[in-house]
Design a protein around this motif. Structure first.
Motif, mmCIF file in Angstrom:
data_model
loop_
_atom_site.group_PDB
_atom_site.id
_atom_site.type_symbol
_atom_site.label_atom_id
_atom_site.label_comp_id
_atom_site.label_asym_id
_atom_site.label_seq_id
_atom_site.Cartn_x
_atom_site.Cartn_y
_atom_site.Cartn_z
ATOM 1 N N PHE A 1 -7.918 -5.887 -7.647
ATOM 2 C CA PHE A 1 -6.665 -6.640 -7.631
ATOM 3 C C PHE A 1 -6.911 -8.134 -7.441
ATOM 4 O O PHE A 1 -7.942 -8.549 -6.921
ATOM 5 C CB PHE A 1 -5.781 -6.137 -6.485
ATOM 6 C CG PHE A 1 -5.293 -4.729 -6.682
ATOM 7 C CD1 PHE A 1 -4.075 -4.483 -7.277
ATOM 8 C CD2 PHE A 1 -6.048 -3.647 -6.261
ATOM 9 C CE1 PHE A 1 -3.614 -3.187 -7.461
ATOM 10 C CE2 PHE A 1 -5.605 -2.349 -6.434
ATOM 11 C CZ PHE A 1 -4.379 -2.120 -7.036
ATOM 12 N N ALA B 1 -6.950 -6.832 -2.177
ATOM 13 C CA ALA B 1 -6.366 -5.652 -1.507
ATOM 14 C C ALA B 1 -7.385 -4.917 -0.649
ATOM 15 O O ALA B 1 -7.432 -3.691 -0.643
ATOM 16 C CB ALA B 1 -5.738 -4.704 -2.542
ATOM 17 N N TYR C 1 -8.808 -3.559 2.896
ATOM 18 C CA TYR C 1 -8.142 -3.138 4.127
ATOM 19 C C TYR C 1 -8.685 -3.998 5.274
ATOM 20 O O TYR C 1 -9.873 -3.903 5.592
ATOM 21 C CB TYR C 1 -8.392 -1.651 4.384
ATOM 22 C CG TYR C 1 -8.155 -0.801 3.155
ATOM 23 C CD1 TYR C 1 -6.893 -0.783 2.553
ATOM 24 C CD2 TYR C 1 -9.162 -0.057 2.573
ATOM 25 C CE1 TYR C 1 -6.669 -0.030 1.409
ATOM 26 C CE2 TYR C 1 -8.937 0.691 1.433
ATOM 27 C CZ TYR C 1 -7.693 0.696 0.854
ATOM 28 O OH TYR C 1 -7.473 1.428 -0.273
ATOM 29 N N GLU D 1 -0.120 -4.127 -2.901
ATOM 30 C CA GLU D 1 -1.390 -3.884 -3.597
ATOM 31 C C GLU D 1 -2.333 -3.033 -2.754
ATOM 32 O O GLU D 1 -3.138 -2.277 -3.288
ATOM 33 C CB GLU D 1 -2.068 -5.210 -3.943
ATOM 34 C CG GLU D 1 -1.368 -5.953 -5.058
ATOM 35 C CD GLU D 1 -2.158 -7.151 -5.544
ATOM 36 O OE1 GLU D 1 -3.028 -7.624 -4.792
ATOM 37 O OE2 GLU D 1 -1.890 -7.603 -6.670
ATOM 38 N N MET D 2 -2.218 -3.182 -1.425
ATOM 39 C CA MET D 2 -3.095 -2.419 -0.543
ATOM 40 C C MET D 2 -2.757 -0.922 -0.633
ATOM 41 O O MET D 2 -3.638 -0.074 -0.633
ATOM 42 C CB MET D 2 -2.914 -2.917 0.877
ATOM 43 C CG MET D 2 -4.224 -3.064 1.601
ATOM 44 S SD MET D 2 -3.962 -3.886 3.135
ATOM 45 C CE MET D 2 -4.175 -5.562 2.664
ATOM 46 N N GLU E 1 -1.333 0.428 -3.256
ATOM 47 C CA GLU E 1 -1.728 0.851 -4.599
ATOM 48 C C GLU E 1 -3.236 1.088 -4.683
ATOM 49 O O GLU E 1 -3.691 2.034 -5.321
ATOM 50 C CB GLU E 1 -1.294 -0.200 -5.624
ATOM 51 C CG GLU E 1 0.212 -0.234 -5.785
ATOM 52 C CD GLU E 1 0.687 -1.372 -6.665
ATOM 53 O OE1 GLU E 1 -0.097 -2.305 -6.922
ATOM 54 O OE2 GLU E 1 1.854 -1.330 -7.088
ATOM 55 N N ALA E 2 -3.993 0.203 -4.012
ATOM 56 C CA ALA E 2 -5.452 0.365 -4.010
ATOM 57 C C ALA E 2 -5.812 1.705 -3.377
ATOM 58 O O ALA E 2 -6.686 2.421 -3.866
ATOM 59 C CB ALA E 2 -6.104 -0.782 -3.244
ATOM 60 N N ALA E 3 -5.111 2.053 -2.299
ATOM 61 C CA ALA E 3 -5.381 3.325 -1.629
ATOM 62 C C ALA E 3 -5.028 4.505 -2.539
ATOM 63 O O ALA E 3 -5.747 5.499 -2.588
ATOM 64 C CB ALA E 3 -4.596 3.404 -0.328
ATOM 65 N N ARG E 4 -3.929 4.347 -3.271
ATOM 66 C CA ARG E 4 -3.540 5.421 -4.222
ATOM 67 C C ARG E 4 -4.631 5.617 -5.263
ATOM 68 O O ARG E 4 -5.001 6.734 -5.613
ATOM 69 C CB ARG E 4 -2.247 5.032 -4.942
ATOM 70 C CG ARG E 4 -0.998 5.565 -4.279
ATOM 71 C CD ARG E 4 0.214 5.215 -5.089
ATOM 72 N NE ARG E 4 0.390 6.102 -6.222
ATOM 73 C CZ ARG E 4 1.224 5.853 -7.229
ATOM 74 N NH1 ARG E 4 1.923 4.737 -7.257
ATOM 75 N NH2 ARG E 4 1.353 6.704 -8.214
ATOM 76 N N LEU E 5 -5.130 4.482 -5.788
ATOM 77 C CA LEU E 5 -6.196 4.573 -6.803
ATOM 78 C C LEU E 5 -7.473 5.144 -6.206
ATOM 79 O O LEU E 5 -8.272 5.759 -6.908
ATOM 80 C CB LEU E 5 -6.471 3.183 -7.391
ATOM 81 C CG LEU E 5 -5.511 2.749 -8.493
ATOM 82 C CD1 LEU E 5 -5.629 1.255 -8.738
ATOM 83 C CD2 LEU E 5 -5.789 3.492 -9.787
ATOM 84 N N ASP E 6 -7.663 4.896 -4.901
ATOM 85 C CA ASP E 6 -8.856 5.430 -4.232
ATOM 86 C C ASP E 6 -8.703 6.913 -3.934
ATOM 87 O O ASP E 6 -9.581 7.509 -3.316
ATOM 88 C CB ASP E 6 -9.105 4.664 -2.927
ATOM 89 C CG ASP E 6 -9.943 3.415 -3.162
ATOM 90 O OD1 ASP E 6 -10.609 3.357 -4.197
ATOM 91 O OD2 ASP E 6 -9.918 2.501 -2.317
ATOM 92 N N VAL F 1 -4.033 3.447 6.300
ATOM 93 C CA VAL F 1 -3.747 2.068 5.881
ATOM 94 C C VAL F 1 -2.540 1.482 6.633
ATOM 95 O O VAL F 1 -2.683 0.495 7.359
ATOM 96 C CB VAL F 1 -3.524 1.981 4.348
ATOM 97 C CG1 VAL F 1 -3.257 0.555 3.922
ATOM 98 C CG2 VAL F 1 -4.726 2.541 3.605
#
Lengths: 371, 284
Positions: free
Chosen positions: A81, A85, A87, B174-175, B177-182, B193
């Protein structure tokens, strides 16, 4: 069938059409760049490929499998991103390994994969640091590491270099190219920076207003644009556009008048079938040159203008001239090429000039007139 | 020298008035607490005599009174009930409010705005209005004089939800979404998260819930009619009642013991509380 096949895809938010009938093939291992101005739908298209955005119409297939209704995590794609993004409460190791931990992989497997990915990205010494203790470039690498570690079929990058300073951006660009060469994985990259697109892409997809304006190799788009938008968007400094009036076409070419406020010329393009009327000539800055008083040439049109701005870049300079009809043209020249406020004569290489209709579409003939 | 002057600024009438007012308010706020200490840690009757003292005179007298309260009354049992009540409520409120806030702030679903609006309306309804229907419901469930009867009705906190929603809205989309993609599932995104990113807000909410639960008088009074279910608030209420036959210093000792836990909490966590409240107001 292509590795990724985007077929008749549209995206509608409420009453707004964001993307309209997108058709695109992406081959395995290609580095594809979606480029266009803000709001053109390039990020939406990327997000639709990732699965973060639903497809309103059409299909997206990866390796012959329609993935419209497949969960993002199961598509075999990884995304980097713009804001990285990461954590913030996790260390580099935890960030990079997050996806593997969610997949309940063994500790040994995770350690090996993370070591491999962080080795490629030179993050080995930063594994215990949290994002707050990393620089912009390092954060970017961690974000890429998080993508690599999952060994995806497709990498998706959403303007990943936008938050970096100019110097770091150039460095990261080179690293991305190197990464692509080493991994050989398909990469799709979104940017609004056409220089970034030109340097990275195997295939460049220029978008505007929710449509693909043209897709192809960067140099093909540069030399042979389909429309005025692509011609103007690709290249820096951008292509010069001079309004003109088409008065007729014959075997010698297209006869134009009123170029830049009075110039007449015959553009050596044959086979154009278009009614007389307003058109636009497009010509790149490197196909203009400053000429001395009285110089003429049959294949060049010479116009006179006033030097408005001179941008000295060291090895060369960009000279901006105002023509009599107030059209501003830019040309590449050597050092000390012009004096602001002075009059200068500029020759247009008509053989390299392009012609666009009033609606912006390229007017292509059957070819150039044979000299 | 000039730096000191600059920091102090010129002394104006307004400055004097401001400080006078601030000190007056501070005295009004602090004096009763100080008076409580004074009465407890003095010989019985001394501070309220014709010649009153404003400072404590006997530590041992105070300790004796505290020992007497703990050993000769049901105070210790009430302490246990209150602490259990407070801890269970904190755990429940944090869990329910954070789960609800996670959904309300980070996901879109039909009826989201209306549902959130209804929850926010609940903030404006005074407890006294809902206390009778809540009592009837609890009574029908057979939960009178039980810990669940004490705890469960207070678990859905509109304030807690509102506060956590403000925090979670600040979590970058986005964080998630990033977790969803992960490959993280819905609960994993919440747990790994969203929750860690809101730890400050959770601590603040825990503290505020503790202070509120500890001081809650009305609900425990209604639901717990048997003495073994009395909370500290009720026991102190009994000490305070006109027919309690307790001397003023015993009553003050009971009050002081009730005031110590929230006071300690506030003194230890006051920075977190202020930060939490300030953040919930500005980040939304």
């Amino acid at each position: 069938m292509a590795f990724i096949d985007i077929s008749a895809v549209s995206k509608i938010f409420g009453n707004t059409r964001i993307l309209e009938n997108i058709n695109l093939d992406i081959e395995h291992g290609q580095f594809v760049v979606f480029v266009g101005p803000s709001g053109c739908g390039k990020s939406t298209l990327l997000r639709m490929i990732s699965g973060l955005e639903d497809v309103s119409a059409g299909t997206i297939s990866i390796e012959n499998e329609v993935v419209n209704d497949v969960e993002p995590a199961l598509r075999g794609v990884a995304m980097v991103f713009q804001s990285y993004a990461l954590y913030p409460h996790m260390t580099t190791f935890q960030n990079v390994s997050f996806g593997l931990r969610m997949a309940h992989k063994t500790a040994e497997f995770i350690a090996a994969r993370v070591q491999q990915a962080t080795g490629i990205l030179q993050l080995d010494k930063l594994l215990e640091r949290k994002p707050g203790q990393l620089s912009g470039g390092q954060k970017q690498r961690v974000a890429i590491g998080r993508a690599i570690v999952r060994e995806p079929r497709v990498f998706l990058f959403d303007e990943p270099l936008s938050n970096l300073d100019a110097e770091l951006r150039v460095q990261m660009r080179a690293e991305l190219m190197d990464l692509h060469r080493r991994l050989g994985t398909t990469m799709i990259y979104v940017t609004h920076d056409q220089v970034e697109a030109m340097t990275l892409a195997d295939k460049m997809v220029v978008m505007s207003g929710g449509r693909i304006q043209q897709a192809g190799a960067p140099l093909v788009l540069y030399d042979d644009p389909d429309n005025q938008f692509v011609a103007g968007f690709v290249g820096s400094p951008k292509m010069n556009f001079l309004p003109a009036t088409l008065v007729g076409a014959d075997a010698t070419g297209v006869r134009l008048t009123g170029i830049g406020g009075g110039g007449n010329a015959v553009l050596p393009i044959v086979g154009i079938t278009v009614a007389a009327g307003p058109v636009t000539i497009g010509i790149r800055p490197e196909h203009l040159r400053l000429v001395t008083e009285g110089a003429t040439s049959p294949e060049c049109l010479v116009l006179e203008g006033r030097v408005a701005i001179v941008e000295e870049l060291g090895a060369e300079s960009f000279v901006h001239l105002d023509l009599p009809d107030s059209t501003r043209v830019t040309l590449r020249a050597g050092r000390d090429a012009g004096r602001i406020g002075h009059t200068a004569r500029v020759a247009l290489d008509l053989e390299r000039a392009l012609l666009f209709a009033a609606d912006g579409l390229r007017l292509r003939g059957r070819g150039l007139v044979q000299q | 020298m000039s730096r000191t002057t600059a920091l102090r600024g010129p002394v104006t009438v307004w400055t004097v008035l401001k400080w006078t007012l601030a000190i007056a308010i501070a005295i009004v706020a602090v004096f009763p607490i100080w008076w409580m200490f004074n009465v407890v840690f003095s010989q019985p009757g001394e501070p309220v005599s014709l010649n009153p003292r404003l400072w404590p005179t006997s530590l041992s007298a105070g300790i004796d009174k505290i020992r007497m309260i703990f050993t000769e009354t049901g105070y210790l049992g009430a302490y246990f009930i209150s602490i259990t009540y407070a801890l269970l409520t904190i755990v429940g409120v944090l869990l329910i409010a954070s789960l609800a806030a996670f959904e309300f702030s980070l996901f879109k679903f039909p009826g989201r705005r209306i549902m959130f609006g209804i929850v926010m309306l609940a903030l404006m309804v005074p407890t006294a209005v809902t206390i009778i229907p809540t009592y009837l419901l609890t009574s029908r469930l057979g939960w009178l004089n039980t810990m669940q009867g004490l705890v469960v009705p207070g678990l859905a906190s509109a304030f807690g939800l509102f506060m956590l929603v403000q925090f979670m809205r600040a979590v970058p989309k986005e964080m998630i979404e990033a977790a969803r993609l992960d490959g993280a599932g819905h609960f994993q995104i919440y747990w790994h998260v969203a929750l860690p990113l809101c730890s400050n807000a959770m601590i603040t909410l825990a503290i505020l819930t503790f202070i509120q639960t500890w001081g809650n008088y009305m609900w425990p009074l209604i639901i717990g009619t048997r003495t073994e279910m009395y909370t500290v608030g009720q026991v102190v209420g009994m000490f305070n009642s006109p027919l309690s036959h307790h001397t003023v210093d015993t009553v003050m000792t009971a009050n002081l013991l009730a005031a110590i836990p929230p006071l300690l909490f506030f003194l230890i966590f006051q920075r977190k509380i202020v930060e939490g409240i300030a953040m919930s107001g500005t980040k939304g």
